[in-house]
Scaffold this active site. Structure first.
Site, PDB file in Angstrom:
ATOM      1  CE  LYS A  35      -0.403  -0.186   5.015  1.00 40.55           C
ATOM      2  NZ  LYS A  35      -1.128  -0.838   6.104  1.00 40.55           N
ATOM      3  NE  ARG A 131      -6.693   0.839  10.966  1.00 41.64           N
ATOM      4  CZ  ARG A 131      -5.438   0.643  10.596  1.00 41.64           C
ATOM      5  NH1 ARG A 131      -4.540   1.595  10.753  1.00 41.64           N
ATOM      6  NH2 ARG A 131      -5.063  -0.503  10.063  1.00 41.64           N
ATOM      7  CE1 TYR A 254      13.622  31.570   7.006  1.00 45.63           C
ATOM      8  CE2 TYR A 254      13.684  29.235   6.418  1.00 45.63           C
ATOM      9  CZ  TYR A 254      13.626  30.574   6.043  1.00 45.63           C
ATOM     10  OH  TYR A 254      13.580  30.907   4.728  1.00 45.63           O
ATOM     11  CG  MET A 302      10.692  24.214   0.904  1.00 43.98           C
ATOM     12  SD  MET A 302       9.898  25.422  -0.151  1.00 43.98           S
ATOM     13  CE  MET A 302       8.528  25.939   0.867  1.00 43.98           C
TER      14      MET A 302
END
Ligand SMILES: *Cc1c(COP(=O)(O)O)cnc(C)c1O
Length: 358
Positions: A35, A131, A254, A302
């Site tokens: 999957k 689930r 940052y 990023m």
């Protein structure tokens, strides 16, 4: 020159890891769980490695399953979430797929589907995961309905463990599942990777390993992948593209999250969260630079991340970096970042070029 980031997928490791799973499985057959694009490794790559080795392939997406069948896969293909609407069952019948039936609506769907031939199915019980799966109260009627349905072929009973990798283990769920299956005489499937490695009593007829096939340990704090004989499949590599010298009091990146206490060198690696590296990885997350282990410093941005070069004095611009994989276990990176290797692998961004080896 392209940006120096690249992921390699090692097919020989995929084969090795399936052999490890098989050694634990005994006489049980093995569904290779593919999957989420084979946990981010590429469905094509999984098929190249396991075409002749898997007993079956398990996934969720109907288009992917049809693609698998059309690529010449002869083994059973298990649809882990089953049909979402009646039309799905007709497409599954065309490609000879095996749906999981996990709620009463899906029982009704198959009874009313007008299938051209008998379809093998998995009937899934909820034994505590809460689930997917039928409640114990619905189970007898679901099973009787499927057994009486002329469109239903062989039935296998399944459940899924909530804490096979943790404290509670599986006994409590197995007791419930045994009670539901008692007297049915039908084959059963329970074990994910964690159960396969820890609880051979849950092997039954079919096991369903996922993460271990991709070289991740399902319980990395207790047993490393290497201790389990598993080899890394995905290796994410890049290079140092800039070096900075910091003085005490200088910060990096940052938010100025990291401040140097002494003079130090940091390298800037061409890899950031837009490549799939976890943004929440804290300072000290392991990284391999030029063959030595060191740690990240400051916030992941990023396209870049900074690494400490204090114990890698020879590494400068162009030095090779392994973010995870061969030489830097994905499990260690994941643990440092408060997640699991599954998430790292699945998050590999489409912009990262992939090279297949082995
Ligand atoms: C994903 C999944 C597995 C495989 O789990 P791993 O922890 O990756 O081994 C097995 N069974 C079901 C139903 C799943 O959804």
């Amino acid at each position: 020159m392209p940006r120096p980031i690249c992921a390699t997928i090692d097919l020989s490791s995929l084969r090795n890891n399936l052999a490890v799973a098989r050694a634990h499985a005994g006489s049980a057959k093995v569904w290779c769980v593919v999957k989420a694009d084979a946990y981010g490794h590429g469905l094509d790559n999984a098929v190249r490695a396991w075409r002749d080795l898997a007993d079956g392939f398990a996934l969720l997406d109907l288009d992917e399953a049809v693609q698998l069948r059309d690529s010449g896969i002869r083994q059973p293909i298990l649809m882990l979430e089953g049909a979402f609407e009646p039309a799905d069952l007709l497409r599954m019948a065309e490609s000879d797929l095996t749906p999981v039936i996990h709620h009463m609506g899906q029982v009704a769907m198959i009874v009313g589907a007008g299938l051209p031939q008998r379809m093998p199915v998995y009937l899934k019980a909820n034994t505590g995961m809460n689930r997917l799966g039928l409640a114990a109260g619905d189970w007898p009627v679901a099973l009787a309905t499927l057994r009486a349905c002329p469109q239903v072929g062989p039935i296998t009973l399944m459940t899924h463990f909530a804490d096979a990798d943790g404290e509670r283990g599986i006994d409590w769920q197995m007791a419930r599942f045994d009670a539901l299956c008692a007297g049915s005489g039908l084959p059963r499937s329970m074990a994910n990777s964690a159960a396969l490695l820890r609880f051979p009593q849950a092997n039954a007829d079919w096991v369903r390993p996922g993460i271990m096939l991709y070289g991740g340990s399902p319980f990395p704090v207790r047993h490393s992948a290497a201790q389990l004989g598993l080899r890394p499949v995905m290796t994410l590599r890049s290079e140092i593209i800039s070096v900075q010298r910091l003085e005490p009091g200088d910060s990096v990146g940052y938010g100025c999250l990291f401040t140097a206490q002494r003079p130090m060198r940091v390298g800037v690696v061409a890899c950031g969260y837009a490549d799939g590296y976890p943004r929440h990885a804290p300072t000290g997350t392991p990284v391999n630079v030029a063959g030595r282990m060191t740690g990240t410093v400051g916030r992941v941005s990023m396209d870049m991340i900074a690494v400490d070069l204090e114990n890698v004095p020879d590494a400068g611009g162009g030095a090779p970096v392994v973010l995870w994989g061969e030489g830097c276990p994905a499990d260690d990176v994941a643990t440092a970042a408060g997640t699991v290797s599954y998430e790292l692998f699945c998050a590999l961004a489409p912009r990262v070029p992939v090279e297949v080896v082995g």
